[in-house]
Design an enzyme around this catalytic site. Sequence first.
Site, short mmCIF file in Angstrom:
data_model
loop_
_atom_site.label_atom_id
_atom_site.label_comp_id
_atom_site.label_asym_id
_atom_site.label_seq_id
_atom_site.Cartn_x
_atom_site.Cartn_y
_atom_site.Cartn_z
N HIS A 100 0.86 -1.18 0.00
CA HIS A 100 0.00 0.00 0.00
C HIS A 100 0.90 1.23 0.00
O HIS A 100 2.14 1.11 -0.05
CB HIS A 100 -0.96 -0.03 1.21
CG HIS A 100 -0.27 -0.28 2.52
ND1 HIS A 100 0.62 0.60 3.08
CD2 HIS A 100 -0.33 -1.33 3.38
CE1 HIS A 100 1.06 0.12 4.23
NE2 HIS A 100 0.50 -1.06 4.44
N GLY A 114 8.84 1.31 8.41
CA GLY A 114 7.82 2.31 8.74
C GLY A 114 7.66 2.42 10.25
O GLY A 114 7.72 1.43 10.97
N SER A 160 -2.32 -0.13 6.75
CA SER A 160 -1.88 -1.45 7.15
C SER A 160 -2.57 -2.46 6.25
O SER A 160 -3.73 -2.26 5.86
CB SER A 160 -2.31 -1.73 8.60
OG SER A 160 -2.26 -3.12 8.87
N SER A 161 -1.85 -3.52 5.92
CA SER A 161 -2.47 -4.57 5.11
C SER A 161 -3.67 -5.16 5.84
O SER A 161 -4.58 -5.70 5.20
CB SER A 161 -1.44 -5.66 4.82
OG SER A 161 -0.33 -5.08 4.17
N HIS A 220 4.12 1.35 2.10
CA HIS A 220 5.31 0.67 1.56
C HIS A 220 5.95 1.52 0.46
O HIS A 220 7.17 1.60 0.35
CB HIS A 220 4.93 -0.69 0.95
CG HIS A 220 4.36 -1.66 1.94
ND1 HIS A 220 3.03 -2.02 1.93
CD2 HIS A 220 4.93 -2.37 2.94
CE1 HIS A 220 2.80 -2.89 2.88
NE2 HIS A 220 3.94 -3.12 3.52
#
Length: 290
Positions: free
Chosen positions: A36, A149, A187-188, A39
Site C-alpha cells: 500500500h 515504517g 496497514s495490510s 510501503h
Amino acid sequence: MNMETLTTIKEVRKAVAAARAGGRRIGFVPTMGDLHAGHIALVTAARQETDFVVVSVFVNPTQFGPGEDYERYARNLPKDAEMCMAAGVDVIFAPSVGEMYPDENLTWVDVAKLSEPLCGLSRPKHFRGVATVCAKLFNIVQPDTAFFGRKDAQQTIVIKRMVSDLNMPLKIIVCPTIRETDGLAMSSRNRYLGPQERQDATIIYAALKKCAASLADGLCDSQTLERDIRNTIGKTPSAQIEYIGIMDVQTLRPAGRISGETLVAVAVRIGSTRLIDNLIFDPSSGNLSL
Ligand code: PAF
C-alpha cells in the site's frame, strides 16, 4: 534498467553484486507484500537515499503465532510487482518458504527485553521471527540501508538494536507512518475491516491525536494520558484495547512521568482485527511524530 522479480537467494546476490560493482548503493525495503502507499513511501525514501532498490515480498511464517492470520494474509505478487515497477524498484525478491527455510530453523535472533512488552505480550515469538527473518534478509541482500515504517514502532526498535548488537554493516532509516485521509494508519490488515469497523477504527487515531495535544500542552503524567486514551477508545463498542503502553523509546520500560523521548503505543481489536498505532514525543525539543 527493467525491474526483475527474483525468487532465489543466488539470483538476488548476483543482481546486488553487479549493482554494487557498478558503484551503486543498495537500498532495501523488507515487506510481506500486499503493498500500500505506506510501503511505496519507503521505496520513495530508498530511491532518494540509495541507487539500487530491492523490495522483498515474503510472508514470513516464523513471526506468526498459532491462530494468527498467516494463511489469511493477502498474497498478490502481480499487483505488488506493478506497484513496485511504478515506484522505480530495481529488484523484487519473492522467495518461497522453502527457499528461506530449507530445513528446520535452529538459529534464532532473540532481542531480549525489547521484544517482551507491548506486542510481545500477546505475540511471544513474534519479534524473534521478525528479527531472524530480517537478519537472514540482510545477509542475503547486504544492503547499505534498510527502510522501515514507524507504524511498527516496536519492530523498528528491535531491528535497530539487533543491527547494533550484532555489528551488522547497514543503516536503518525509519520513515513516518502513512495514514488514510481520516487518520487510520495504513496497514495490510485494514482490509479485514467491514464498513462499520473501518469507520470505528478511526477512534485509534482520534485518541492518539488527543494524547498528542495533551503532551504538547505539557501534560506529563502517563497514568492520566493512558486513562484519557482508554476513555476515548472505550466509547466505541467494537473496540477492545489490548494494550496502551507509554514507554521510554530506548528501553521500552514504562515511562511514569514523561521526561525523555517517549513512545505512546496502542494495540486495539476492532471486531476480530488487531490494529496497532503509536506516537513518539520528545519533550526536550517538543517534536511529535504521529
Ligand atoms: O513489517 C513487516 O512487514 C514484517 O515484519 C517484515 C519486516 C517484512 C519482516 O517479515
